[in-house]
Design an enzyme around this catalytic site. Structure first.
Site, PDB file in Angstrom:
ATOM      1  N   ALA A   1      -3.937  -1.083   0.786  1.00  0.00           N
ATOM      2  CA  ALA A   1      -2.909  -2.206   0.953  1.00  0.00           C
ATOM      3  C   ALA A   1      -1.870  -1.737   1.874  1.00  0.00           C
ATOM      4  CB  ALA A   1      -2.166  -2.498  -0.052  1.00  0.00           C
TER       5      ALA A   1
ATOM      6  N   ASN B   1      -1.994   2.186  -6.368  1.00  0.00           N
ATOM      7  CA  ASN B   1      -2.913   3.340  -5.835  1.00  0.00           C
ATOM      8  C   ASN B   1      -2.536   3.554  -4.413  1.00  0.00           C
ATOM      9  OD1 ASN B   1      -5.296   3.467  -7.709  1.00  0.00           O
ATOM     10  ND2 ASN B   1      -4.859   1.340  -7.793  1.00  0.00           N
TER      11      ASN B   1
ATOM     12  N   HIS C   1       5.035  -3.127   0.458  1.00  0.00           N
ATOM     13  CA  HIS C   1       5.135  -1.759   0.466  1.00  0.00           C
ATOM     14  C   HIS C   1       5.922  -1.258   1.658  1.00  0.00           C
ATOM     15  CE1 HIS C   1       2.094  -1.909  -2.656  1.00  0.00           C
ATOM     16  NE2 HIS C   1       1.394  -2.642  -1.994  1.00  0.00           N
TER      17      HIS C   1
END
Ligand SMILES: NC(=O)C1=CN([C@@H]2O[C@H](COP(=O)(O)OP(=O)(O)OC[C@H]3O[C@@H](n4cnc5c(N)ncnc54)[C@H](OP(=O)(O)O)[C@@H]3O)[C@@H](O)[C@H]2O)C=CC1
Ligand SMILES: O=C([O-])CC(=O)C(=O)O
Length: 296
Positions: free
Chosen positions: A151, A216, A246
């Site tokens: 991601a 993760n 993120h």
């Protein structure tokens, strides 16, 4: 590959090389696994073909097998165990889209059989002991382990500057609903969160256990860069977050790097970003088409 490109090659007399089929077994038929399998069937991952499925949630596995096998397509085998999956004739690669627990439980079975493995629940690989064990197993059997960027992006720059990194921080911000079920969110489950709230601050090593279905990415960032103990992680719950966000900041002797990903959550699992599915597809495509590599 662009069809004009192949037409030009044909016209110039150069023969098109037909890549060999890469036979894939899938562990995990949830949001990511299903989406990946559909993309493979549409031909978006090169010469890959899903030949077998395993999921501990049997109805999900059966539903995906039936969907892939509809419209005259060959139906993948529904494996009862990971050993059955690995023993499928001509299997080349196992893709894990299940959970960190699944990686810990099944990596040994896959790699010791000499089958390569693409791991999406990369948090499982953060333990140096586990990483050493599975890497040694892969080396011995000739298998490869692939960990996609998932991601986030920027993994290439972190890898390239690994030896020069001084500080790496990743801040992951999600809506509270995307954090539900995580051990690290247990104290917040019944509380109303009305504004951006820091839920956790600490190392990647600790974060992946507290938020196994959420960070993760922090494991992947840490393994590419400065290591899991030194990588700082902040998890923020924000009801007004534009998606799964993120933000990675790194300070190194090669410069300062900042990456921000404002990801669209997956339709059926808001914990997972759609970009992670695309990263899995692209990694698989590049496994199928060895040759040109763009990026580190
Ligand atoms: N590297 C990255 O950047 C990213 C990684 N991820 C990770 O990828 C994985 C897949 O995500 P997603 O598809 O959204 O998750 P889902 O929950 O939608 O699907 C996972 C599926 O795998 C099954 N499963 C879980 N554990 C096992 C096991 N031990 N053996 C067999 N099957 C199992 C689940 O069954 P059941 O529901 O019964 O548990 C479920 O059907 C997750 O671990 C997620 O955290 C996600 C996003 C980004
Ligand atoms: O998809 C995301 O935004 C990140 C995620 O769930 C993970 O890294 O586990």
């Amino acid at each position: 590959m662009n069809s004009d490109f192949f037409n030009d090659l044909r016209e110039s007399g150069v023969q098109e090389v037909v890549p060999e089929q890469v036979n894939v077994g899938l562990i995990g038929c949830g949001s990511m696994g299903s989406e990946l399998a559909r993309a493979v069937q549409r031909g978006e991952a090169g010469s890959a073909k899903i030949i077998g499925l395993f999921d501990e949630y049997q109805p999900g596995r059966t539903a995906l097998a039936n969907e892939l096998g509809s419209n005259g397509n060959s139906k993948p085998v529904e494996a009862e165990t990971v050993s059955d999956l690995v023993n499928q004739p001509n299997l080349d690669l196992v893709i894990e889209c299940a959970s960190q627990a699944a990686v810990v439980a099944h990596a040994e079975t896959v790699l010791s059989a000499g089958k390569s493995m693409l791991v999406m629940s990369s948090g499982a690989m953060i333990s140096p002991d586990f990483m050493r064990t599975v890497s040694a197993m892969a080396e011995k059997s000739g298998a490869s382990i692939y960990i996609p960027s998932g991601a986030v992006g920027g993994i290439d720059a972190l890898r390239a500057s690994k030896a020069l990194l001084k500080e790496v921080t990743i801040v992951s911000t999600k809506k509270p609903i995307s954090l539900t079920g995580a051990p690290g969110f247990a104290d917040w489950e019944d509380k109303e969160i009305t504004q951006a709230t820091v839920i956790y601050e600490g190392s990647a090593t600790e974060a992946v256990g507290l938020f196994p279905a959420n960070v993760n990415v922090a494991a992947t960032v840490s393994m590419a860069g400065i290591g899991p103990d030194a990588t700082k992680v902040r998890v923020v719950a924000d009801p007004n977050s534009p998606g799964n966000v993120h933000e990675i900041n790194a300070v190194s002797k090669a410069g300062k790097f900042s990456f921000r990903f404002e990801n669209m959550p997956h339709e059926t699992n808001p914990k997972t970003s759609f970009l992670a599915v695309l990263a899995a597809i692209e990694t698989l495509r590049s496994i199928c088409e060895p040759g040109l590599r763009i990026g580190t």
